[in-house]
Design a protein around this motif. Structure first.
Motif, PDB file in Angstrom:
ATOM      1  N   GLY A  45       3.880  -8.299  15.212  1.00 31.60           N
ATOM      2  CA  GLY A  45       4.996  -8.054  16.128  1.00 31.60           C
ATOM      3  C   GLY A  45       5.932  -6.938  15.706  1.00 31.60           C
ATOM      4  N   ILE A  46       5.638  -6.314  14.575  1.00 34.24           N
ATOM      5  CA  ILE A  46       6.515  -5.236  14.096  1.00 34.24           C
ATOM      6  C   ILE A  46       5.870  -3.891  14.413  1.00 34.24           C
ATOM      7  CG2 ILE A  46       7.570  -4.181  12.053  1.00 34.24           C
ATOM      8  CD1 ILE A  46       7.458  -7.010  10.832  1.00 34.24           C
ATOM      9  N   GLY A  47       6.574  -3.060  15.155  1.00 36.92           N
ATOM     10  CA  GLY A  47       6.069  -1.734  15.484  1.00 36.92           C
ATOM     11  C   GLY A  47       6.253  -0.800  14.301  1.00 36.92           C
ATOM     12  N   LEU A  48       5.137  -0.342  13.735  1.00 40.58           N
ATOM     13  CA  LEU A  48       5.209   0.564  12.591  1.00 40.58           C
ATOM     14  C   LEU A  48       4.878   1.985  13.038  1.00 40.58           C
ATOM     15  CD1 LEU A  48       3.454  -1.386   9.678  1.00 40.58           C
ATOM     16  CD2 LEU A  48       5.904  -0.895   9.950  1.00 40.58           C
ATOM     17  N   ASP A  49       5.742   2.911  12.706  1.00 41.82           N
ATOM     18  CA  ASP A  49       5.521   4.341  12.900  1.00 41.82           C
ATOM     19  C   ASP A  49       4.648   4.770  11.717  1.00 41.82           C
ATOM     20  OD1 ASP A  49       5.792   7.044  13.327  1.00 41.82           O
ATOM     21  OD2 ASP A  49       7.978   7.090  13.052  1.00 41.82           O
ATOM     22  N   ILE A  50       3.474   5.313  12.010  1.00 40.55           N
ATOM     23  CA  ILE A  50       2.507   5.481  10.927  1.00 40.55           C
ATOM     24  C   ILE A  50       1.829   6.848  11.041  1.00 40.55           C
ATOM     25  CG2 ILE A  50       0.574   4.393  12.147  1.00 40.55           C
ATOM     26  CD1 ILE A  50       0.046   2.805   9.529  1.00 40.55           C
ATOM     27  N   VAL A  51       1.572   7.468   9.893  1.00 40.96           N
ATOM     28  CA  VAL A  51       0.934   8.775   9.849  1.00 40.96           C
ATOM     29  C   VAL A  51      -0.459   8.610   9.249  1.00 40.96           C
ATOM     30  CG1 VAL A  51       1.051  11.076   8.817  1.00 40.96           C
ATOM     31  CG2 VAL A  51       3.141   9.969   9.615  1.00 40.96           C
ATOM     32  N   GLU A  52      -1.438   9.224   9.870  1.00 41.11           N
ATOM     33  CA  GLU A  52      -2.798   9.208   9.320  1.00 41.11           C
ATOM     34  C   GLU A  52      -3.310  10.622   9.257  1.00 41.11           C
ATOM     35  OE1 GLU A  52      -4.910   5.428  11.281  1.00 41.11           O
ATOM     36  OE2 GLU A  52      -6.116   6.509   9.799  1.00 41.11           O
ATOM     37  N   LYS A  53      -3.982  10.971   8.146  1.00 39.83           N
ATOM     38  CA  LYS A  53      -4.510  12.322   8.014  1.00 39.83           C
ATOM     39  C   LYS A  53      -5.705  12.314   7.067  1.00 39.83           C
ATOM     40  CE  LYS A  53      -2.822  17.042   7.194  1.00 39.83           C
ATOM     41  NZ  LYS A  53      -2.878  17.588   8.558  1.00 39.83           N
ATOM     42  N   GLY A  54      -6.753  13.065   7.441  1.00 44.35           N
ATOM     43  CA  GLY A  54      -7.891  13.269   6.544  1.00 44.35           C
ATOM     44  C   GLY A  54      -9.007  12.247   6.720  1.00 44.35           C
ATOM     45  N   GLN A  55     -10.110  12.513   6.009  1.00 40.70           N
ATOM     46  CA  GLN A  55     -11.311  11.681   6.055  1.00 40.70           C
ATOM     47  C   GLN A  55     -11.639  11.248   4.635  1.00 40.70           C
ATOM     48  OE1 GLN A  55     -13.072  11.177   9.020  1.00 40.70           O
ATOM     49  NE2 GLN A  55     -11.441  12.330  10.044  1.00 40.70           N
ATOM     50  N   GLY A  56     -12.369  10.149   4.545  1.00 37.24           N
ATOM     51  CA  GLY A  56     -12.813   9.720   3.224  1.00 37.24           C
ATOM     52  C   GLY A  56     -12.264   8.359   2.875  1.00 37.24           C
ATOM     53  N   ARG A  57     -12.228   8.081   1.590  1.00 37.37           N
ATOM     54  CA  ARG A  57     -11.756   6.773   1.144  1.00 37.37           C
ATOM     55  C   ARG A  57     -10.292   6.599   1.569  1.00 37.37           C
ATOM     56  NH1 ARG A  57     -12.625   3.158  -3.839  1.00 37.37           N
ATOM     57  NH2 ARG A  57     -14.093   4.619  -4.730  1.00 37.37           N
ATOM     58  N   PRO A  58      -9.956   5.417   2.124  1.00 38.99           N
ATOM     59  CA  PRO A  58      -8.576   5.241   2.578  1.00 38.99           C
ATOM     60  C   PRO A  58      -7.577   5.178   1.416  1.00 38.99           C
ATOM     61  CG  PRO A  58      -9.912   3.270   3.025  1.00 38.99           C
ATOM     62  CD  PRO A  58     -10.832   4.289   2.435  1.00 38.99           C
ATOM     63  N   VAL A  59      -6.479   5.869   1.594  1.00 38.46           N
ATOM     64  CA  VAL A  59      -5.365   5.824   0.647  1.00 38.46           C
ATOM     65  C   VAL A  59      -4.152   5.324   1.417  1.00 38.46           C
ATOM     66  CG1 VAL A  59      -3.777   7.204  -0.740  1.00 38.46           C
ATOM     67  CG2 VAL A  59      -6.234   7.705  -0.808  1.00 38.46           C
ATOM     68  N   LEU A  60      -3.677   4.143   1.063  1.00 36.75           N
ATOM     69  CA  LEU A  60      -2.464   3.618   1.695  1.00 36.75           C
ATOM     70  C   LEU A  60      -1.282   4.077   0.861  1.00 36.75           C
ATOM     71  CD1 LEU A  60      -1.085   1.858   3.851  1.00 36.75           C
ATOM     72  CD2 LEU A  60      -1.534  -0.142   2.405  1.00 36.75           C
ATOM     73  N   PHE A  61      -0.455   4.952   1.451  1.00 37.91           N
ATOM     74  CA  PHE A  61       0.646   5.561   0.701  1.00 37.91           C
ATOM     75  C   PHE A  61       1.971   4.941   1.123  1.00 37.91           C
ATOM     76  CE2 PHE A  61       4.073   8.541   0.085  1.00 37.91           C
ATOM     77  CZ  PHE A  61       3.855   9.023  -1.195  1.00 37.91           C
ATOM     78  N   LEU A  62       2.710   4.431   0.156  1.00 30.68           N
ATOM     79  CA  LEU A  62       4.003   3.802   0.439  1.00 30.68           C
ATOM     80  C   LEU A  62       5.127   4.679  -0.105  1.00 30.68           C
ATOM     81  CD1 LEU A  62       3.062   0.088  -0.346  1.00 30.68           C
ATOM     82  CD2 LEU A  62       2.903   1.338   1.830  1.00 30.68           C
ATOM     83  N   HIS A  63       5.987   5.105   0.813  1.00 27.79           N
ATOM     84  CA  HIS A  63       6.967   6.156   0.481  1.00 27.79           C
ATOM     85  C   HIS A  63       8.179   5.617  -0.287  1.00 27.79           C
ATOM     86  CE1 HIS A  63       9.993   5.097   3.561  1.00 27.79           C
ATOM     87  NE2 HIS A  63       9.012   4.918   4.428  1.00 27.79           N
ATOM     88  N   PRO A  64       8.896   6.531  -0.961  1.00 26.28           N
ATOM     89  CA  PRO A  64      10.114   6.145  -1.682  1.00 26.28           C
ATOM     90  C   PRO A  64      11.293   5.974  -0.714  1.00 26.28           C
ATOM     91  CG  PRO A  64       9.787   8.512  -1.873  1.00 26.28           C
ATOM     92  CD  PRO A  64       8.588   7.963  -1.113  1.00 26.28           C
ATOM     93  N   GLY A  65      12.413   5.528  -1.243  1.00 25.62           N
ATOM     94  CA  GLY A  65      13.621   5.368  -0.428  1.00 25.62           C
ATOM     95  C   GLY A  65      14.096   6.659   0.191  1.00 25.62           C
ATOM     96  N   GLU A  66      13.689   7.786  -0.377  1.00 22.91           N
ATOM     97  CA  GLU A  66      14.031   9.090   0.191  1.00 22.91           C
ATOM     98  C   GLU A  66      13.383   9.297   1.558  1.00 22.91           C
ATOM     99  OE1 GLU A  66      16.784  10.583  -1.708  1.00 22.91           O
ATOM    100  OE2 GLU A  66      15.645  12.391  -1.205  1.00 22.91           O
ATOM    101  N   GLY A  67      12.355   8.544   1.870  1.00 21.44           N
ATOM    102  CA  GLY A  67      11.684   8.664   3.163  1.00 21.44           C
ATOM    103  C   GLY A  67      10.261   9.179   3.017  1.00 21.44           C
ATOM    104  N   LEU A  68       9.543   9.233   4.145  1.00 21.15           N
ATOM    105  CA  LEU A  68       8.123   9.607   4.106  1.00 21.15           C
ATOM    106  C   LEU A  68       7.899  11.116   4.052  1.00 21.15           C
ATOM    107  CD1 LEU A  68       5.185   8.661   4.214  1.00 21.15           C
ATOM    108  CD2 LEU A  68       5.343   8.620   6.708  1.00 21.15           C
ATOM    109  N   GLN A  69       8.686  11.850   4.814  1.00 19.30           N
ATOM    110  CA  GLN A  69       8.582  13.317   4.858  1.00 19.30           C
ATOM    111  C   GLN A  69       7.140  13.794   5.072  1.00 19.30           C
ATOM    112  OE1 GLN A  69      11.073  15.278   1.863  1.00 19.30           O
ATOM    113  NE2 GLN A  69      12.139  13.357   1.479  1.00 19.30           N
ATOM    114  N   PRO A  70       6.533  13.425   6.211  1.00 16.05           N
ATOM    115  CA  PRO A  70       5.119  13.775   6.436  1.00 16.05           C
ATOM    116  C   PRO A  70       4.882  15.269   6.676  1.00 16.05           C
ATOM    117  CG  PRO A  70       6.047  12.680   8.372  1.00 16.05           C
ATOM    118  CD  PRO A  70       7.100  12.624   7.311  1.00 16.05           C
ATOM    119  N   ASP A  71       5.947  16.033   6.949  1.00 13.98           N
ATOM    120  CA  ASP A  71       5.761  17.480   7.143  1.00 13.98           C
ATOM    121  C   ASP A  71       5.761  18.235   5.819  1.00 13.98           C
ATOM    122  OD1 ASP A  71       5.722  17.043   9.861  1.00 13.98           O
ATOM    123  OD2 ASP A  71       7.907  17.217  10.014  1.00 13.98           O
ATOM    124  N   HIS A  72       6.058  17.534   4.761  1.00 16.68           N
ATOM    125  CA  HIS A  72       6.081  18.144   3.434  1.00 16.68           C
ATOM    126  C   HIS A  72       4.632  18.322   2.946  1.00 16.68           C
ATOM    127  CE1 HIS A  72       6.753  18.373  -0.898  1.00 16.68           C
ATOM    128  NE2 HIS A  72       8.004  18.686  -0.628  1.00 16.68           N
TER     129      HIS A  72
END
Lengths: 397, 257
Positions: free
Chosen positions: B9-36
């Motif tokens: 029931g929780i809507g998660l804003d999520i970024v996915e990029k690339g192919q291969g083995r999945p890497v679940l990345f959990l961001h710091p308190g500074e934020g995700l910064q996916p454009d970095h």
């Protein structure tokens, strides 16, 4: 308009050094307070409170922590002393920072005890507290208002339940058996006050019929009072001036110069009190998202505490008495001057029934403080009691 | 690709990029910064899945969520819902704390754990502050402590769009909700780290002034299959400060799994 005298019981001897360090709060070490001097000052300030009863003023006490600006660490402790030294004054706790208190039932007990001790003279402020109170209390600023409202509801229930015990299993507070002894004299509850600076606070207070108070800036007070009146009307009742409160610095004298000088000395409090190290000004979650966006857009150091009637910000650290009078932070002069200023203010605000008279900032001498209290109590307060809601507000309603 | 996923029931804003083995990345308190650039580098050989934590970015923060335990269960449910297998769990700072709370509960879907300057445990005594109080440190001082090159961390908020600023303000409050008290740690987590039964790397930037070398070494000593490493010219956010070197280090780790 009823008048409530208050003083934060400042430790002003440490201000100069604190100002030089850029912080009078939270991280200003207490090696800078001489406890013997502190005790003498506390006794002097309590004498000033006691005088209010003799001249017909009501009394308000507040509290802050880890600061040279306010030595009152506990409203109930100060009011316990004052309750014993006064006979007629109503005693306003403004208040208990209940979102920072781990034990709301203890707050209810203390308030009931004070109401009994004072013969039913207590008025009970339940406040959010200033942002720089978050660190000394180590209170979580996230979801602060949710915790505030749960504490509020629990305190109200504890004070008004006579057939307890009852249990409370909430999000933030859990109790097995709430059953406070003694219970308050005033039924069903001592009057409840809130404080704030926003339209949202005005609306929230109106929904419960509480008195709402604000301070130091007429420009901020007006929208909050208007929001209160509008919300009350939507709910089918008329909010009179007795629901509104405003805190201001007041200096009266036998001459205009004397009144202005006293106000100038008290105003050192406003020039000093907001000086606190940067991280304690805006803990995450304390202010709304909208307010935070505005602060980030404005950039560091852009915000000012108060604005004048034209919305122009003034620097509270260096403001003159005249500038503070333009922002309605200060009312000053002879008793007639102050009465006229407050009458005009009452009209501009659409009716304010409670004046919180800030009459001691620290630097004002004991003699000056006593004369300020006496003169206001004898020459101004009785005339303010006659002041009703301005006609314009009644018409607008 | 940025999208949204609903978990419990929780809507998660999520970024996915690339192919291969999945890497679940959990961001710091500074934020995700996916454009970095960190994301580009990390996604070269792997499928990076990076949710904004509840309350950050466009992710919702329902009233009933309020602890790092909740986040751990939420992301374990996300991993199950996405049917991840042999995935690698990567977390930095606050995200490292969440990753560790997941790993002590269930490592079934993960082949490795990569913690970069994780917060979350208590090492010293009552008077020792293991983690710099980021909420009590002036901004300039915080940048100096958190970055090898403080200029890289400096942000001019006055030029940002209001929607982005609103997300930052929401994220800051969410971080307080999860980590204000006890400050950025779970007093009991250290006791349970022994349950982490997959290969683990503890990485620290050599210039990290937020946590000390001995703090990160204390993590490593509690986990059986853990290695401690440092990354040069990086502070508390190695992926932001040395994105290429960080990604290379994660790739190395994954290659050996």
């Amino acid at each position: 308009m009823r008048t409530w005298y208050f003083s934060e019981m400042a430790y002003h001897p440490a201000w100069e050094k604190g100002l030089a360090r850029g912080s009078l709060r939270v991280n200003y070490p207490n090696e800078n307070v001489d406890p013997v001097d502190a005790g003498q000052l506390l006794n002097r300030y309590l004498d000033e409170f006691a005088l209010c009863d003799e001249v017909g003023l009501n009394i308000m006490v507040n509290e802050h922590h880890s600061t040279a600006t306010c030595m009152t660490v506990s409203v109930p402790m100060a009011l316990a002393v004052i309750a014993r030294e006064t006979k007629k004054a109503r005693l306003l706790s403004l208040g208990n920072p209940i979102a920072n208190r781990p034990d709301p039932v203890r707050v209810a007990e203390e308030m009931a005890w004070l109401d009994c001790l004072s013969g039913g003279r207590l008025e009970m402020g339940l406040v959010k507290g200033a942002p720089y109170e978050i660190h000394p209390a180590n209170s979580n600023p996230g979801r602060l208002m949710r915790r505030y409202w749960e504490a509020h509801d629990l305190i109200v229930k504890a004070l008004s339940t006579h057939d307890g015990p009852f249990s409370w299993e909430g999000e933030f507070f859990q109790y097995r058996a709430v059953n406070i002894w003694p219970r308050p004299i005033q039924q069903p509850l001592p009057p409840i006050w809130m404080t704030g600076m926003s339209v949202d606070t005005g609306i929230a207070a109106a929904e419960r019929g509480h008195v709402v108070g604000t301070l130091l800036s007429g420009g901020l007070a007006k929208p909050m009072f208007d929001a209160y009146r509008k919300r009350a009307r939507e709910l089918g009742w008329e909010a009179g001036p007795d629901r509104m409160a405003y805190a201001a610095i007041i200096g009266v004298g036998h001459t205009r110069e004397e009144g202005l000088r006293r106000a100038h000395e008290i105003a050192d409090y406003v020039r000093t009190a907001p000086v606190v190290s940067e991280p304690f000004v805006n803990p995450p979650g304390y202010n709304s998202v909208g307010a935070n966006v505005a602060m980030m857009k404005a950039g560091p150091r852009a915000h000012r505490l108060v604005t004048d009637r034209n919305g122009i910000p003034i620097d509270h650290r260096t403001a003159t008495v005249q500038q503070f009078m333009d922002t309605e932070t200060v009312f000053a002069g002879t008793p007639d001057d102050v009465y006229e200023q407050l009458t005009a203010f009452n009209t501009r605000m659409g009716g304010v029934g409670n004046l919180l008279f800030f009459g001691q900032g620290g630097h004002l001498s004991h003699q000056d403080a006593k004369e300020n209290i006496s003169l206001f109590g004898k020459e101004v307060a009785p005339r303010l009691l006659e002041l009703a809601a301005p006609e314009a507000a009644i018409v607008a309603a | 690709m940025r999208g949204s996923v609903t978990v419990r029931g929780i809507g998660l804003d999520i970024v996915e990029k690339g192919q291969g083995r999945p890497v679940l990345f959990l961001h710091p308190g500074e934020g995700l910064q996916p454009d970095h650039p960190w994301l580009e580098h990390l996604a070269r050989r792997h499928r990076v899945i990076a949710p904004f934590h509840p309350g950050f970015g466009g992710s919702s923060l329902p009233d009933w969520i309020g602890s790092v335990d909740d986040l751990a269960y939420l992301y374990l449910d996300l991993a199950a819902q996405m049917q991840l297998k042999h995935a690698v769990l990567v977390g930095n700072s606050f995200g490292g704390w969440i990753a560790a709370e997941m790993a002590i509960r269930n490592t079934q879907r993960f082949a490795g754990l990569f913690l970069a300057s994780p917060l979350g445990i208590k090492v010293g005594g009552v008077l020792d502050r293991d983690i710099v109080d980021m909420h009590a440190t002036p901004r300039a001082e915080l940048l100096r402590l958190a970055w090898a090159d403080p200029a890289k961390g400096d942000t001019d908020y006055t030029q940002m769009p209001e929607t982005e600023l609103a997300a930052i303000a929401r994220g800051r409050e969410a971080l307080a909700v999860f980590g204000w008290k006890p400050y950025m740690h779970n007093p009991r987590l250290k006791r349970w780290l022994h349950r982490i039964d997959i290969p683990t790397v503890l990485l620290r930037g050599t210039q990290d002034g937020i946590i000390s070398r001995s703090y990160v070494e204390a993590w490593a000593s509690e986990i059986d299959r853990a290695e401690f490493e440092q990354l040069a010219d990086a502070g508390h956010y190695p992926h932001l400060e040395q994105p290429a070197a960080f990604a290379a280090r994660v790739e190395d780790f994954i290659d050996k799994l």
